[in-house]
Design an enzyme around this catalytic site. Structure first.
Site, PDB file in Angstrom:
ATOM      1  N   GLY A  27       1.020  -1.013   0.074  1.00 14.29           N
ATOM      2  CA  GLY A  27       0.065  -0.218   0.055  1.00 14.29           C
ATOM      3  C   GLY A  27       0.583   1.026   0.347  1.00 14.29           C
ATOM      4  O   GLY A  27       0.475   2.473   0.405  1.00 14.29           O
ATOM      5  N   ASN A  29       1.381   3.436  -2.188  1.00 17.49           N
ATOM      6  CA  ASN A  29       1.359   4.713  -3.339  1.00 17.49           C
ATOM      7  C   ASN A  29       0.315   5.243  -2.538  1.00 17.49           C
ATOM      8  O   ASN A  29      -0.423   6.024  -3.234  1.00 17.49           O
ATOM      9  CB  ASN A  29       0.302   3.686  -4.727  1.00 17.49           C
ATOM     10  N   GLY A  31      -1.734   7.107   1.154  1.00 22.52           N
ATOM     11  CA  GLY A  31      -2.065   6.945   2.575  1.00 22.52           C
ATOM     12  C   GLY A  31      -0.480   7.285   3.405  1.00 22.52           C
ATOM     13  O   GLY A  31       0.377   8.011   2.639  1.00 22.52           O
ATOM     14  N   GLY A  33       1.107   5.064   3.577  1.00 26.18           N
ATOM     15  CA  GLY A  33       2.496   3.552   3.112  1.00 26.18           C
ATOM     16  C   GLY A  33       3.135   4.672   2.157  1.00 26.18           C
ATOM     17  O   GLY A  33       4.188   4.439   1.899  1.00 26.18           O
ATOM     18  N   SER A 156      -3.399  -0.164  14.373  1.00 28.50           N
ATOM     19  CA  SER A 156      -4.338   0.304  14.495  1.00 28.50           C
ATOM     20  C   SER A 156      -4.763   0.675  16.206  1.00 28.50           C
ATOM     21  O   SER A 156      -5.152  -0.393  16.844  1.00 28.50           O
ATOM     22  CB  SER A 156      -5.634   0.382  13.443  1.00 28.50           C
ATOM     23  N   TYR A 181     -13.317  -3.752  10.666  1.00 27.37           N
ATOM     24  CA  TYR A 181     -12.490  -3.029  10.571  1.00 27.37           C
ATOM     25  C   TYR A 181     -11.241  -3.172  11.896  1.00 27.37           C
ATOM     26  O   TYR A 181     -10.374  -3.919  11.950  1.00 27.37           O
ATOM     27  CB  TYR A 181     -12.619  -1.355  10.274  1.00 27.37           C
TER      28      TYR A 181
END
Length: 317
Positions: A27, A29, A31, A33, A156, A181
């Site tokens: 990830g 690409n 946020g 990341g 998280s 989530y």
């Protein structure tokens, strides 16, 4: 603890050089990341962005290149929701060493309906946990052949108040997106700690470290024109929240430190300094439910069943 005493000396804006090292960021690409990848690229390392979307990955690579002259960044097609594709992705890495993988990619759905992968797994649990579990399986030989490599799992703060339902890992009953989530991120974190226990038992020098970004909001995140645009209105509306949380550039700091700092140890939890929500990265006490070895063993066994194979951790000769 010696590493805790050295926490203040770590400078998030002056990272140690890492020329010759290779890092994979899932990830990478967008946020958090993206900022992990940007910061790691500034050390001189080779950074591989694992992403399904080639166009977004190219935009991220161009953005990093505009800020880090000579950055060595490339894209690896990676679809964590498709477990059967991951071996081919790892084969396409074409690296002779992998110093760290940052398990960062994640899916967060805000509203019903519940969604499944083609394998019938709930999408968030499948992507956030099962995909990373299976990816680690295929990366293990390369990681364990690289001395002192690291597996950095991004959890998280949402997982702190959740508990796993081991009889309903796919949330087929009473599906609530935010809870699902949080549980998917909890599964990731439990996996990260169990992985470190198993690496130690195997005599491996590879470390498994768990991190979380605290509260990381787009409105507090600096613009990267090719990747993320923040309007003046968003910036102004976000300013009061800056007392409590932070942007995604700062949210990347715990993962970057866990990747680079030679004083980091396996089995540690790193997060932001101020109430676990904002600030520079520091070691946190491991949340009690993350240290439940019975739950961890059951989750590991279920993950093996659901991904079609065990994660072998035989040390490299």
């Amino acid at each position: 603890m010696p590493s805790a005493l050295k926490t203040p000396s770590w400078d998030v804006h002056r990272l140690p050089p890492a020329e010759g090292k290779s890092f994979l960021v899932t990830g990478g690409n967008a946020g958090i990341g993206y900022f992990v990848a940007e910061q790691l690229a500034g050390t001189g390392a080779t950074v591989v962005l694992g992403s399904r979307d080639e166009a977004k990955a190219k935009a991220a690579i161009a953005s990093i290149g505009s800020r880090v002259p000579g950055a060595k960044v490339r894209h690896l097609r990676l679809d964590l929701a498709d477990v059967t594709s991951l071996k081919a992705s790892v084969d396409a890495l074409r690296l002779d060493r992998l110093d760290a993988v940052v398990h960062n990619a994640g899916v967060a759905l805000d509203h019903p309906p519940r969604r499944e992968t083609k394998d019938g797994h709930e999408l968030m649990f499948a992507t956030n946990h099962l995909g990373h579990f299976a990816l680690t399986r295929w990366l293990a030989p390369l990681l364990m052949a690289t001395p002192k490599s690291r597996i950095v799992t991004t959890g998280s703060f949402a997982a702190k108040s959740e508990r796993l339902d081991l009889d309903d890992l796919h949330s087929t009953h009473d599906y609530q997106p935010k809870r699902t989530y949080g549980r998917s991120k909890l599964a990731q974190m439990i996996f990260g700690f169990e992985l470190d226990r198993r690496l130690r038992a195997a005599g491996s020098t590879t470390l498994s470290v768990v991190v979380h970004p605290g509260g990381a909001l787009d409105s507090l995140t600096p613009s990267r024109p090719l990747v993320h645009d923040r309007t003046t209105g968003e910036r102004l509306r976000g300013l009061p929240l800056g007392l409590l949380v932070q942007g995604k550039e700062a949210g990347a700091w715990p993962a970057v430190r866990a990747t680079l700092d030679p004083d980091v140890r396996g089995g540690q939890l790193w997060g932001p300094r101020v109430f676990g929500l904002r600030g520079k990265p520091m070691i946190e006490p491991v949340w009690s439910h993350l240290a439940d070895t019975t739950t961890a063993a059951r989750l590991w066994a279920a993950s093996c069943d659901l991904t079609g194979g065990d994660l072998a951790l035989a040390p490299h000769d």
